[in-house]
Structure formats: structure tokens, C-alpha cells
Design a protein around this motif. Sequence first.
Motif, PDB file in Angstrom:
ATOM      1  N   LYS A  29      58.497  11.135  47.760  1.00  0.00           N
ATOM      2  CA  LYS A  29      58.152  12.395  48.244  1.00  0.00           C
ATOM      3  C   LYS A  29      56.794  12.660  48.286  1.00  0.00           C
ATOM      4  O   LYS A  29      55.915  13.240  49.125  1.00  0.00           O
ATOM      5  CB  LYS A  29      58.963  13.524  47.603  1.00  0.00           C
ATOM      6  CG  LYS A  29      58.597  14.741  48.061  1.00  0.00           C
ATOM      7  CD  LYS A  29      59.759  15.752  47.436  1.00  0.00           C
ATOM      8  CE  LYS A  29      59.673  17.182  48.021  1.00  0.00           C
ATOM      9  NZ  LYS A  29      58.426  18.040  47.595  1.00  0.00           N
ATOM     10  N   GLU A  30      56.083  12.436  46.894  1.00  0.00           N
ATOM     11  CA  GLU A  30      54.695  12.775  46.834  1.00  0.00           C
ATOM     12  C   GLU A  30      53.838  11.962  47.491  1.00  0.00           C
ATOM     13  O   GLU A  30      52.834  12.519  48.135  1.00  0.00           O
ATOM     14  CB  GLU A  30      54.481  12.689  45.092  1.00  0.00           C
ATOM     15  CG  GLU A  30      55.219  13.714  44.452  1.00  0.00           C
ATOM     16  CD  GLU A  30      54.795  15.242  44.464  1.00  0.00           C
ATOM     17  OE1 GLU A  30      53.533  15.384  45.069  1.00  0.00           O
ATOM     18  OE2 GLU A  30      55.749  16.200  44.203  1.00  0.00           O
ATOM     19  N   LEU A  31      54.030  10.612  47.596  1.00  0.00           N
ATOM     20  CA  LEU A  31      53.232   9.953  48.362  1.00  0.00           C
ATOM     21  C   LEU A  31      53.072  10.151  50.049  1.00  0.00           C
ATOM     22  O   LEU A  31      52.241  10.273  50.536  1.00  0.00           O
ATOM     23  CB  LEU A  31      53.579   8.428  48.359  1.00  0.00           C
ATOM     24  CG  LEU A  31      53.380   7.801  46.901  1.00  0.00           C
ATOM     25  CD1 LEU A  31      53.594   6.444  46.901  1.00  0.00           C
ATOM     26  CD2 LEU A  31      51.826   8.128  46.291  1.00  0.00           C
ATOM     27  N   GLU A  33      53.918  13.065  51.222  1.00  0.00           N
ATOM     28  CA  GLU A  33      53.402  14.199  51.341  1.00  0.00           C
ATOM     29  C   GLU A  33      51.787  14.257  51.560  1.00  0.00           C
ATOM     30  O   GLU A  33      51.392  14.999  52.246  1.00  0.00           O
ATOM     31  CB  GLU A  33      53.895  15.359  50.454  1.00  0.00           C
ATOM     32  CG  GLU A  33      55.149  15.825  50.681  1.00  0.00           C
ATOM     33  CD  GLU A  33      55.750  17.024  49.799  1.00  0.00           C
ATOM     34  OE1 GLU A  33      56.947  17.501  50.156  1.00  0.00           O
ATOM     35  OE2 GLU A  33      55.266  17.352  49.062  1.00  0.00           O
ATOM     36  N   ASN A  34      51.382  13.383  50.483  1.00  0.00           N
ATOM     37  CA  ASN A  34      49.843  12.950  50.554  1.00  0.00           C
ATOM     38  C   ASN A  34      49.544  12.448  51.683  1.00  0.00           C
ATOM     39  O   ASN A  34      48.412  12.668  52.383  1.00  0.00           O
ATOM     40  CB  ASN A  34      49.521  12.009  49.405  1.00  0.00           C
ATOM     41  CG  ASN A  34      49.429  12.702  47.932  1.00  0.00           C
ATOM     42  OD1 ASN A  34      49.434  14.140  47.882  1.00  0.00           O
ATOM     43  ND2 ASN A  34      49.376  12.222  46.891  1.00  0.00           N
ATOM     44  N   ALA A  35      50.231  11.461  52.390  1.00  0.00           N
ATOM     45  CA  ALA A  35      49.883  10.779  53.593  1.00  0.00           C
ATOM     46  C   ALA A  35      49.984  12.083  54.773  1.00  0.00           C
ATOM     47  O   ALA A  35      49.159  11.998  55.762  1.00  0.00           O
ATOM     48  CB  ALA A  35      50.912   9.717  53.781  1.00  0.00           C
ATOM     49  N   SER A  79      42.040  18.104  46.719  1.00  0.00           N
ATOM     50  CA  SER A  79      41.068  18.383  47.563  1.00  0.00           C
ATOM     51  C   SER A  79      41.574  19.596  48.222  1.00  0.00           C
ATOM     52  O   SER A  79      41.051  20.176  49.209  1.00  0.00           O
ATOM     53  CB  SER A  79      40.779  17.472  48.312  1.00  0.00           C
ATOM     54  OG  SER A  79      41.939  16.811  49.029  1.00  0.00           O
ATOM     55  N   LYS A  80      42.844  20.276  47.893  1.00  0.00           N
ATOM     56  CA  LYS A  80      43.605  21.029  48.697  1.00  0.00           C
ATOM     57  C   LYS A  80      43.397  22.629  48.644  1.00  0.00           C
ATOM     58  O   LYS A  80      43.620  23.305  49.441  1.00  0.00           O
ATOM     59  CB  LYS A  80      45.116  20.559  48.873  1.00  0.00           C
ATOM     60  CG  LYS A  80      45.102  19.167  49.338  1.00  0.00           C
ATOM     61  CD  LYS A  80      46.580  18.532  49.243  1.00  0.00           C
ATOM     62  CE  LYS A  80      46.376  17.207  49.489  1.00  0.00           C
ATOM     63  NZ  LYS A  80      47.571  16.070  49.206  1.00  0.00           N
ATOM     64  N   ILE A  81      43.267  22.828  47.368  1.00  0.00           N
ATOM     65  CA  ILE A  81      42.799  24.388  47.023  1.00  0.00           C
ATOM     66  C   ILE A  81      41.690  24.380  45.970  1.00  0.00           C
ATOM     67  O   ILE A  81      41.221  23.414  45.232  1.00  0.00           O
ATOM     68  CB  ILE A  81      44.061  24.887  46.322  1.00  0.00           C
ATOM     69  CG1 ILE A  81      44.488  24.365  44.945  1.00  0.00           C
ATOM     70  CG2 ILE A  81      45.072  25.214  47.203  1.00  0.00           C
ATOM     71  CD1 ILE A  81      45.328  25.170  44.153  1.00  0.00           C
ATOM     72  N   LEU A  93      51.022  20.204  52.095  1.00  0.00           N
ATOM     73  CA  LEU A  93      52.074  20.320  51.310  1.00  0.00           C
ATOM     74  C   LEU A  93      51.766  20.365  49.628  1.00  0.00           C
ATOM     75  O   LEU A  93      52.327  20.637  48.848  1.00  0.00           O
ATOM     76  CB  LEU A  93      52.690  19.153  51.610  1.00  0.00           C
ATOM     77  CG  LEU A  93      53.362  19.171  53.024  1.00  0.00           C
ATOM     78  CD1 LEU A  93      54.094  17.647  53.439  1.00  0.00           C
ATOM     79  CD2 LEU A  93      54.472  20.284  53.429  1.00  0.00           C
ATOM     80  N   GLY A  94      50.604  19.401  49.251  1.00  0.00           N
ATOM     81  CA  GLY A  94      50.306  19.372  48.036  1.00  0.00           C
ATOM     82  C   GLY A  94      49.325  20.421  47.611  1.00  0.00           C
ATOM     83  O   GLY A  94      48.608  20.997  48.401  1.00  0.00           O
ATOM     84  N   PHE A  95      49.106  20.760  46.418  1.00  0.00           N
ATOM     85  CA  PHE A  95      48.148  21.699  45.774  1.00  0.00           C
ATOM     86  C   PHE A  95      47.952  21.647  44.179  1.00  0.00           C
ATOM     87  O   PHE A  95      47.120  22.130  43.869  1.00  0.00           O
ATOM     88  CB  PHE A  95      48.585  23.248  46.546  1.00  0.00           C
ATOM     89  CG  PHE A  95      49.752  23.624  45.778  1.00  0.00           C
ATOM     90  CD1 PHE A  95      50.009  23.970  44.591  1.00  0.00           C
ATOM     91  CD2 PHE A  95      51.069  23.360  46.775  1.00  0.00           C
ATOM     92  CE1 PHE A  95      51.263  24.368  44.330  1.00  0.00           C
ATOM     93  CE2 PHE A  95      52.262  23.639  46.440  1.00  0.00           C
ATOM     94  CZ  PHE A  95      52.301  24.401  45.215  1.00  0.00           C
ATOM     95  N   GLU A  98      48.574  16.965  40.747  1.00  0.00           N
ATOM     96  CA  GLU A  98      49.341  16.244  39.430  1.00  0.00           C
ATOM     97  C   GLU A  98      49.734  15.074  39.827  1.00  0.00           C
ATOM     98  O   GLU A  98      50.274  14.199  39.058  1.00  0.00           O
ATOM     99  CB  GLU A  98      49.926  17.402  38.578  1.00  0.00           C
ATOM    100  CG  GLU A  98      51.006  17.969  39.217  1.00  0.00           C
ATOM    101  CD  GLU A  98      51.762  19.019  38.270  1.00  0.00           C
ATOM    102  OE1 GLU A  98      51.327  19.087  37.121  1.00  0.00           O
ATOM    103  OE2 GLU A  98      52.401  19.963  38.700  1.00  0.00           O
ATOM    104  N   ALA A  99      50.248  14.901  41.334  1.00  0.00           N
ATOM    105  CA  ALA A  99      51.160  13.681  41.550  1.00  0.00           C
ATOM    106  C   ALA A  99      50.763  12.444  41.330  1.00  0.00           C
ATOM    107  O   ALA A  99      51.371  11.627  40.519  1.00  0.00           O
ATOM    108  CB  ALA A  99      51.651  13.856  42.937  1.00  0.00           C
ATOM    109  N   LEU A 100      49.498  12.076  41.670  1.00  0.00           N
ATOM    110  CA  LEU A 100      48.910  10.767  41.451  1.00  0.00           C
ATOM    111  C   LEU A 100      48.727  10.430  39.807  1.00  0.00           C
ATOM    112  O   LEU A 100      49.194   9.422  39.362  1.00  0.00           O
ATOM    113  CB  LEU A 100      47.719  10.559  42.269  1.00  0.00           C
ATOM    114  CG  LEU A 100      47.831  10.454  43.863  1.00  0.00           C
ATOM    115  CD1 LEU A 100      46.299  10.315  44.351  1.00  0.00           C
ATOM    116  CD2 LEU A 100      48.570   9.329  44.171  1.00  0.00           C
TER     117      LEU A 100
END
Length: 606
Positions: A29-31, A33-35, A79-81, A93-95, A98-100
Motif C-alpha cells: 500500500k505505502e509503495l 501510494e508513493n508511486a 515532499s508532500k506537506i 495520498l502520503g503526507f 514515515e513509510a520509507l
Amino acid sequence: MNDIIQLSETVANQISAGEVIERPASIVKELVENAIDADSENITVKIEDGGKEKIQVIDDGIGIKPEQVKLAFSRYATSKIEDADDLFSLSTLGFRGEALASISSISKIEVITRHKDEMKGKKMVIKGGEIKENTTIGAPVGTNITVTDIFFNTPARYKYMKTTRTEFRHISNILNKEVISFPNINFKFFHDGKNLLDTPGNGKVKDTIYSVFGKEMTDNLLYINHEEQFVKIEGYIAHPSYNRSSRIHQYFYANGRSVESNLLAKALERGYKGYLDKGKNPIGFIFITLNPILVDVNVHPTKRRVKFSRYQTIMEVLENAVKSKLNSINTVKNINFTGNKNNQKGKQQSFQYDSDNKTINQSKNKQKNQQQPEKSSLFKENRSNKGYNNQNQRTVIKNYNNKRDEIDLDVEFDFKITKIFGQLYNTYIIIESEEGLYLVDQHNGHEKIIYNELLDKYNNDKDIKTQSLLTPVNIELSNTEMDIIMENQSTFENLGIHFEQFGPKSIIVNAIPIYLKDKNQKSVVRDIIDEIVKQNKNVEKSKLIEEALKYVACRSAVKAGEQLTNDQITYIVNNLFKLENYDRCPHGRPILLILSKEEIDKEIGR
Ligand code: ADP
Ligand code: MG
């Protein structure tokens, strides 16, 4: 206790990984969403052994600048917020940044990425938070991340991983949700080298749904588009006749983000009120657009749940959107209460399944009834003496007020039935016994009888009689469903349903149990599949079979609102009361309402 120390970043990351990364599916899911956030047009997901062995996500998005790769793997790097206010105008989707960091702290992760403005790419390998490799290499624009050694340093999590099938299903479910909300992107999904999903990426939601669920699903979808107050609802709902016995095909999106919400599910169901049989669940792909300020996405690290301000209004608008669509397509409301013709048909079918067993008893009754005039003397008496029965056929109590010996009750019950009056509201059978007045719910009662019979048959021969279908029935399945179905093929065979896999997304049913002979085979088999998919958490086979039989019984029983013949009424009374626990249907609902003579006398003051 020891002195207080500041935890190292690696340990801190491991701890927060516990919240974000529950299982391989969370990594996917995290990867993914990053893509998606990187403006990719093509995203490929490859997993091995249900994702436990390896997860790879390849995209053709903007990539990461070489000098920022290391930063991307540290906690709260995004880089999103830039500040908390940005949360309320979020377009990604990410913000949380912390996923990576989390993934790299509990596994080995290899990233090869090239930013769109760069000539060269970067490769970095991190295991358990430690950088193992950091080199400049040639690579296509985009990002290619491979995760292995999942949970290698967190044994508790490692042990918590389930079977390949289970983990696969979680991943498959998550991907289905994601791909439907990004129809512009071409997604490919491979499991152990096998291509299981390839979405068109042509921007059309319906075509994307087709690639996940197949033709039957899309053929039954209705487009909805409804705007009211501050909420816009768009998407697809299924025609009421195409439904499921669980909520598995209800997809909700808030501003493009897939969300789980029981309240939205409830609102959808309310929209279908009057259109669906009890126990049936609607199918829907619902996209809700509203001012981002009204959606709090930051309520849980996995971002699965969101908090809406003014939930009530959103639910009402969704309900209205669904209702107005269904009203406009002119379907028959209250399927339970269809016209007489259909009922007649349903009646015959409902009683056919056991024709081998009960013929003697039933045909005896039939003859008797044929010789009798349609309206018995008692019926006439009622009309003339008490005057409460008018000519209206619907409200007339049927001709069933015979004495016990005449109605041929063939068993001794633990109470003495003195009269059977017939039906009340076409739903309850009215019985007088020496003890009092009995109301039998005809559907629940009949369901109980069928269930006990099926269970007996199953227990006795471990095998239910089947018949081959002249025209085999084709059933389309999602990846998740296919996996569960294939795993339980022997259970289906025990239930008398024989099928073969036919291509990656469908099965061909070529034999079904005799008792389903005259039913709408496709929908019944589909429902049994749903039931087994739903029950799959407790995979114990006997339980699955029990649930499936309950389901079949429910489907085969007469419905509430159905007018019954005298034969049918006798049959139910005859067979119900010889069972143990005749007061509860297999699902535990009550069958019987008793008003004792004592109570009646007392209430009246006699
Ligand atoms: P978040 O997505 O919440 O920002 P992540 O830890 O998932 O946090 O990612 C950190 C950052 O790494 C992202 O903000 C993004 O800038 C960059 N990144 C991660 N994956 C990709 C990708 N596939 N393509 C481009 N940039 C990415
Ligand atoms: Mg992210």
C-alpha cells in the motif's frame, strides 16, 4: 529503572513501523501510494510468496533527486506537506513521511531511482535502518523499490504473518481498492511471476472495474452522479438484482482516497432499502468529493480511516443519490412481495427439493384437498356469523380450519394442535393448540426444516446428490475470490457443487446439487461462494459447510409475503414441530410466537 535516554532513530523507526506496517500488504500500500503520488502512468507490482518473500514496485513517475534519496528514508521526511495546514488541502495520498523510514527499519530495501531532470540514477540499499550500498547508476526515469527480508529483526511481526494465501488476499484487496480510484494509471500485478491484473489506464472507472471484476459486474452497474449541499457523489452502484451476501464489494473513496467506513456502508444500504432482500448487501463504488477541510485524513497511521465533519449530511446525500437512481430505473420494489404469478412459481420450486422424501405424505394431502371445495364450511361460517371476512381474497382467511385428524398431521407433537387457520399477512401460519395461539413464521420455519434435512443428508452420506448441468454456468471472480474458491474446492464438492477453473478470472460450474435444480443456479452458486468467502476467516471445513447449508436453506425456503397452498402449510406444520429446537431458525431467529390461552383469557378478563 534505568536513566532516560533518547532512542536512536532506528529504534524509533522500528517502533513506528509497528503502527504503519502491519503486514506485507501495508508495504504494498505505502509503495503504491508513493508511486501514485509521483505522477506515474504505469505502476507494476510484483510479489513473491504472498509478499512474504519479496515485494517490488516499479513506477515511471518523477523519481527522487540523488541527493534526496537518503533523506527520503529518514523519519518525517516528506515532499508532500510543509506545515499542518497543508493537511487540509492535501492532493497526495502520503503526507506523514514515515513509510520509507518504517519499511527500511524492519526489512531490506533496495531503491533504484532516477529523477526526471537528472541524467543518472541512484541505487541505495538499506537493511534494518543501515545503509549497505549507495551508488550512482544508470536507470530509467522513475523509481524501482524492492523489499525483502520482511520483519527479519522483529520476530513477533514475522511470526504474525499468515499463510501465503492470506497475505496474498490482503495485498490483492488493497490493490483492487487503489486501482479503481486511479483509472488513469496502468497497474500490473504479478504473483510468483503470474500476471493477475492489468488495468487499462484509459481514465475510465468502469473499464478499470471490468479489469478487476469482469463483465458480469460491469454489466450490472448503474452510474450515479449526484450533488447536494456541499457533497458530490459519483460512481457506480449495482442493480439490486446483482448483490452480495457480504459487504466485500463496497468501495468508498473520499477525495480519491480509499476509506473504510461502516457509516458510509450503512448509508448505501439505506439507499437500497426496499430493493434488496434481507441479508443481501449492495455493491457500490462510491466517490465522494467534498471540501478537504471537511475530511480529517490524519486519524490513523495507516490512513485507512478518515473523520468527516458533518457525517450526517454526507450519509444523507449518499442515501439520496442511491435512492434517486434506483427509483429512476423502475425496478420492482420489495422483491419479497412480488405478484402472484411469481409466487406460484416460487412455491413449486421451494417444495421440489425433497420430492423424493415426502411425496407420500404430501400427495395424500393433495388428494384430500382436491376433493374439498375451495372454501371450507368453517370459512363460510366465519363470514356469515362474525362478519369480519369480506370478499377481498387477500384478507380472507384461507380454508384451513379443519380438525386435527382431517388435516393429517402425522406425528405426535409435544402439544396438541386443534386447528390450523391458515396464513396471516401471507407471512405467518396461525395455529390453535390446546395451550394457546401459535404464530409460525413461514420462512424461518421452512428454512429450519430444509436445513435439518440437508444437514442430515450431508452427515449420512457425506455427499449430496448432484446433477450435471447441460449448459455449464460461468462465474467471474476477483483474484481474492478465486484464491479462496480454489482453496476450498473440496468443500464445494462436498456441497455438491463441481467446477473447474476457466482462465484466471472465472470458473465453470458443471454440476450442482439436486436440491438447487430449479433455482436460479447462477445466483445461488454465486451466493454460496460469497458465503464461503465471507466465512473464510474460520476456515474450519465443517463450519463452512454448515454456513453454506444454512444459506442454501434460507434461499430455498418460502418467503415472507408468499401465499401458500394448504399442502405447503400442512407440510411446514407437519415437519417443523418434530424437530428439536423448532422455535429457532438456523440463523437463530425466532420461528414461533405463542400467546397462551391463559394470557388471552386474562387480557380479555374472562
Ligand atoms: P510520504 O509519502 O508520507 O511523504 P514516504 O516515507 O512514503 O512519506 O516517502 C518519503 C518521500 O520520498 C516522499 O515524500 C517522496 O518525496 C519520496 N518518494 C517516495 N517514493 C517515491 C516514488 N516512488 N517516487 C518519487 N518519490 C518518492
Ligand atoms: Mg508515502
